[in-house]
Scaffold this active site. Sequence first.
Site, PDB file in Angstrom:
ATOM      1  N   ASP A 130      14.332  -6.806-114.642  1.00  0.00           N
ATOM      2  CA  ASP A 130      15.597  -5.824-115.161  1.00  0.00           C
ATOM      3  C   ASP A 130      16.911  -6.343-114.222  1.00  0.00           C
ATOM      4  OD1 ASP A 130      17.348  -3.356-115.138  1.00  0.00           O
ATOM      5  OD2 ASP A 130      16.244  -3.793-116.950  1.00  0.00           O
ATOM      6  N   ASP A 151      23.906 -10.734-116.948  1.00  0.00           N
ATOM      7  CA  ASP A 151      24.562 -10.100-115.796  1.00  0.00           C
ATOM      8  C   ASP A 151      23.374  -9.700-114.755  1.00  0.00           C
ATOM      9  OD1 ASP A 151      26.788 -11.395-116.698  1.00  0.00           O
ATOM     10  OD2 ASP A 151      27.855  -9.509-117.067  1.00  0.00           O
TER      11      ASP A 151
END
Length: 188
Positions: A130, A151
Amino acid sequence: MAPVYSSYVCIFISTLFMLMVASSHVNTAAVTSTAILVTVDQSGNGDYEKIQDIINAVPSDNRELVFIRVKPGIYKEKIIMPADKLFITISGSKANGTIITWNDSGEIFESPTFTMLASDFVGRYLTIQDTLLDDTGRHYYKSCYIEGAVDFIFGNAASLFKMCHLHSLSEGDAAITAQRRQSPSEDT
């Protein structure tokens, strides 16, 4: 269930020792040849069952080297390393065997699976799924697998990723990292 925090001592690993000596927070306690060894095993055969529990047990403004050995498994927990928890290593035995995962969304600084705010941190042989918020301090990641969509490594830390596999789940063009540097003169 967990033993007294400071009851485990082991011989310190030379690679980690060299990294800590090079750190900006070197002191006499950190330049020793021993470290506190603690084992996390979610099956109950370690000192702690959750990674966050041992991080919480490390005293604020810690000056001792702490080596957290994490047994293989999928650890479904949100990890936050506060800024006052220095000189900590979290290590699995192989990256694909020790998985830290969480499923959160929302505000960017509240949703990461792994938040690193302390300096003098070492992460080895871990899979982080994640998001990794690598925001402040100096960190060394070796042989880690880090996966996310967009990102998924972000922050303003001065970090080195050595022999790490960064895997993007994005189907289109997307950035892997988002550096939060405010000016070109910053050394992050």
